[in-house]
Design a protein around this motif. Structure first.
Motif, PDB file in Angstrom:
ATOM      1  N   SER A   3     -16.340 -17.320 -22.037  1.00 31.80           N
ATOM      2  CA  SER A   3     -17.606 -16.677 -22.347  1.00 31.80           C
ATOM      3  C   SER A   3     -18.312 -16.207 -21.083  1.00 31.80           C
ATOM      4  O   SER A   3     -18.854 -15.082 -21.033  1.00 31.80           O
ATOM      5  CB  SER A   3     -18.497 -17.649 -23.123  1.00 31.80           C
ATOM      6  OG  SER A   3     -19.753 -17.072 -23.412  1.00 31.80           O
ATOM      7  N   GLU A   4     -18.306 -17.030 -20.055  1.00 30.88           N
ATOM      8  CA  GLU A   4     -18.947 -16.652 -18.801  1.00 30.88           C
ATOM      9  C   GLU A   4     -18.248 -15.462 -18.144  1.00 30.88           C
ATOM     10  O   GLU A   4     -18.881 -14.698 -17.406  1.00 30.88           O
ATOM     11  CB  GLU A   4     -18.965 -17.847 -17.848  1.00 30.88           C
ATOM     12  CG  GLU A   4     -19.922 -18.951 -18.300  1.00 30.88           C
ATOM     13  CD  GLU A   4     -19.884 -20.163 -17.388  1.00 30.88           C
ATOM     14  OE1 GLU A   4     -19.025 -20.190 -16.466  1.00 30.88           O
ATOM     15  OE2 GLU A   4     -20.701 -21.083 -17.580  1.00 30.88           O
ATOM     16  N   ALA A   5     -16.961 -15.287 -18.422  1.00 32.62           N
ATOM     17  CA  ALA A   5     -16.220 -14.155 -17.866  1.00 32.62           C
ATOM     18  C   ALA A   5     -16.442 -12.874 -18.661  1.00 32.62           C
ATOM     19  O   ALA A   5     -15.997 -11.801 -18.245  1.00 32.62           O
ATOM     20  CB  ALA A   5     -14.727 -14.482 -17.815  1.00 32.62           C
TER      21      ALA A   5
ATOM     22  N   ASP B 166     -12.864 -26.894 -20.815  1.00 32.44           N
ATOM     23  CA  ASP B 166     -13.940 -25.901 -20.853  1.00 32.44           C
ATOM     24  C   ASP B 166     -13.430 -24.468 -21.028  1.00 32.44           C
ATOM     25  O   ASP B 166     -14.044 -23.517 -20.553  1.00 32.44           O
ATOM     26  CB  ASP B 166     -14.762 -25.986 -19.561  1.00 32.44           C
ATOM     27  CG  ASP B 166     -15.685 -27.188 -19.546  1.00 32.44           C
ATOM     28  OD1 ASP B 166     -16.083 -27.638 -20.648  1.00 32.44           O
ATOM     29  OD2 ASP B 166     -16.008 -27.669 -18.454  1.00 32.44           O
TER      30      ASP B 166
ATOM     31  N   ARG C 131     -16.136 -22.105 -22.640  1.00 32.26           N
ATOM     32  CA  ARG C 131     -17.253 -21.785 -21.750  1.00 32.26           C
ATOM     33  C   ARG C 131     -16.832 -20.834 -20.649  1.00 32.26           C
ATOM     34  O   ARG C 131     -17.533 -19.859 -20.354  1.00 32.26           O
ATOM     35  CB  ARG C 131     -17.812 -23.079 -21.134  1.00 32.26           C
ATOM     36  CG  ARG C 131     -18.955 -22.845 -20.149  1.00 32.26           C
ATOM     37  CD  ARG C 131     -19.377 -24.125 -19.449  1.00 32.26           C
ATOM     38  NE  ARG C 131     -18.301 -24.727 -18.676  1.00 32.26           N
ATOM     39  CZ  ARG C 131     -17.931 -24.290 -17.473  1.00 32.26           C
ATOM     40  NH1 ARG C 131     -18.529 -23.246 -16.903  1.00 32.26           N
ATOM     41  NH2 ARG C 131     -16.949 -24.890 -16.816  1.00 32.26           N
ATOM     42  N   VAL C 132     -15.687 -21.094 -20.019  1.00 32.40           N
ATOM     43  CA  VAL C 132     -15.206 -20.245 -18.931  1.00 32.40           C
ATOM     44  C   VAL C 132     -14.953 -18.830 -19.444  1.00 32.40           C
ATOM     45  O   VAL C 132     -15.305 -17.841 -18.787  1.00 32.40           O
ATOM     46  CB  VAL C 132     -13.929 -20.840 -18.310  1.00 32.40           C
ATOM     47  CG1 VAL C 132     -13.308 -19.863 -17.316  1.00 32.40           C
ATOM     48  CG2 VAL C 132     -14.236 -22.159 -17.628  1.00 32.40           C
TER      49      VAL C 132
ATOM     50  N   ARG D 275     -11.431 -11.392 -16.818  1.00 31.09           N
ATOM     51  CA  ARG D 275     -12.009 -10.448 -15.860  1.00 31.09           C
ATOM     52  C   ARG D 275     -11.036  -9.311 -15.535  1.00 31.09           C
ATOM     53  O   ARG D 275     -11.441  -8.148 -15.413  1.00 31.09           O
ATOM     54  CB  ARG D 275     -12.450 -11.178 -14.595  1.00 31.09           C
ATOM     55  CG  ARG D 275     -13.729 -12.002 -14.775  1.00 31.09           C
ATOM     56  CD  ARG D 275     -14.233 -12.570 -13.463  1.00 31.09           C
ATOM     57  NE  ARG D 275     -13.365 -13.636 -12.979  1.00 31.09           N
ATOM     58  CZ  ARG D 275     -13.534 -14.925 -13.297  1.00 31.09           C
ATOM     59  NH1 ARG D 275     -14.524 -15.287 -14.099  1.00 31.09           N
ATOM     60  NH2 ARG D 275     -12.716 -15.836 -12.802  1.00 31.09           N
TER      61      ARG D 275
ATOM     62  N   GLY E 185     -10.490 -17.445 -17.218  1.00 28.60           N
ATOM     63  CA  GLY E 185     -11.561 -16.641 -16.620  1.00 28.60           C
ATOM     64  C   GLY E 185     -11.009 -15.462 -15.839  1.00 28.60           C
ATOM     65  O   GLY E 185     -11.484 -14.322 -15.998  1.00 28.60           O
TER      66      GLY E 185
ATOM     67  N   GLU F 299      -8.639 -23.543 -19.027  1.00 28.54           N
ATOM     68  CA  GLU F 299      -9.848 -23.301 -18.257  1.00 28.54           C
ATOM     69  C   GLU F 299      -9.555 -22.804 -16.838  1.00 28.54           C
ATOM     70  O   GLU F 299     -10.356 -22.079 -16.255  1.00 28.54           O
ATOM     71  CB  GLU F 299     -10.716 -24.559 -18.187  1.00 28.54           C
ATOM     72  CG  GLU F 299     -10.084 -25.708 -17.423  1.00 28.54           C
ATOM     73  CD  GLU F 299     -11.018 -26.917 -17.319  1.00 28.54           C
ATOM     74  OE1 GLU F 299     -12.108 -26.874 -17.907  1.00 28.54           O
ATOM     75  OE2 GLU F 299     -10.631 -27.896 -16.659  1.00 28.54           O
TER      76      GLU F 299
END
Length: 248
Positions: A53-55, A47, A50-51, A26, A22, A18
């Motif tokens: 996916s958010e990236a 996480d 989640r991290v 990116r 990210g 996690e």
């Protein structure tokens, strides 16, 4: 996500990353719009998914930890099903520089598998002691198997063309060093070609490497044993053209 002939699936195996994943995602997405990032969340307890996916990554979640081999086979299966002609592994910890992805992919113009080699003309990556001896021995043996000079057969920074993707879906072992040594031996036995291109490695962003003096000695013994097992397995020589189409 629309897959075109120029699209490249960047497979990022990740277990409890996690703090790193990210930034890695990116960087890959910023490097080239052709790069589609699939993070294989290998049973993480943090996480990571989640991290990622958010990236902006596609996240393929495994219910428990399978290791790099199991994660990569999942990624290659996704690549085949979605129609990608090229796929490349990039580790989540930031050591593989996304700026070098195109260099490694360029090797696919002359071979089915292209390895980003750490011990070539660029960078200052260095190992010592038993681990160095093991890597030299493994490279020497695999060079004979692949019929080309290889210097870094344990590098995970490697790209696969369409024939290699099909081969890896069929056979990509999960045991120790299977994702690098055994998968490469099996691919060569199946008639696939291999090349390497020089790349520089970066320091891991967060977390600590696992190899100390004792770990390096264990690495030497386990790697030689793993290679011996790979070379003894002779029943996986089916050419990729003979593989059955993978269905959803």
């Amino acid at each position: 996500m629309l897959v075109t002939p120029d699209s490249v699936l960047v497979i990022v195996p990740a277990w409890n990353e996690e703090r790193n994943v990210g930034t890695t995602v990116r960087e890959i997405r910023a490097a080239d719009q052709r790069f589609h990032v699939a993070v294989v969340d290998d049973g993480s307890t943090d996480d990571t998914g989640r991290v990622a996916s958010e990236a902006g990554a596609i996240v393929l979640s495994l219910p428990f930890n399978l290791g790099v081999g199991g994660a990569m086979r999942t990624g290659f299966t996704y690549a085949l099903r979605e129609g990608y002609q090229r796929a490349i592994q990039v580790d989540a910890d930031g050591q593989h520089n996304p700026a070098d992805i195109d260099k490694v992919l360029a090797g696919l113009a002359r071979a089915d598998i292209s390895i980003g080699a750490r011990f070539s003309e660029v960078g200052d990556y260095e190992v010592r002691g038993p681990r160095k001896w093991a890597m030299k021995f493994l490279a020497s043996v695999l060079s004979r198997v692949a019929r080309t000079r290889l210097t870094d057969v344990t590098s995970g920074f490697r790209a696969a063309g369409p024939r290699a993707i099909r081969q890896y879906v069929r056979y990509y072992p999960a045991e120790y060093l299977g994702d690098t040594l055994d998968s490469l031996v099996a691919a060569c036995h199946a008639g696939l070609s291999v090349t390497q291109v020089p790349v520089a490695m970066r320091p891991r962003r967060h977390g600590n490497p696992s190899q100390g003096p004792v770990g390096s000695a264990v690495y030497l013994l386990r790697s030689v044993f793993a290679l011996g097992l790979a070379l003894m397995r002779t029943n996986r020589v089916t050419a990729p053209e003979e593989l059955q189409e993978v269905t959803a």
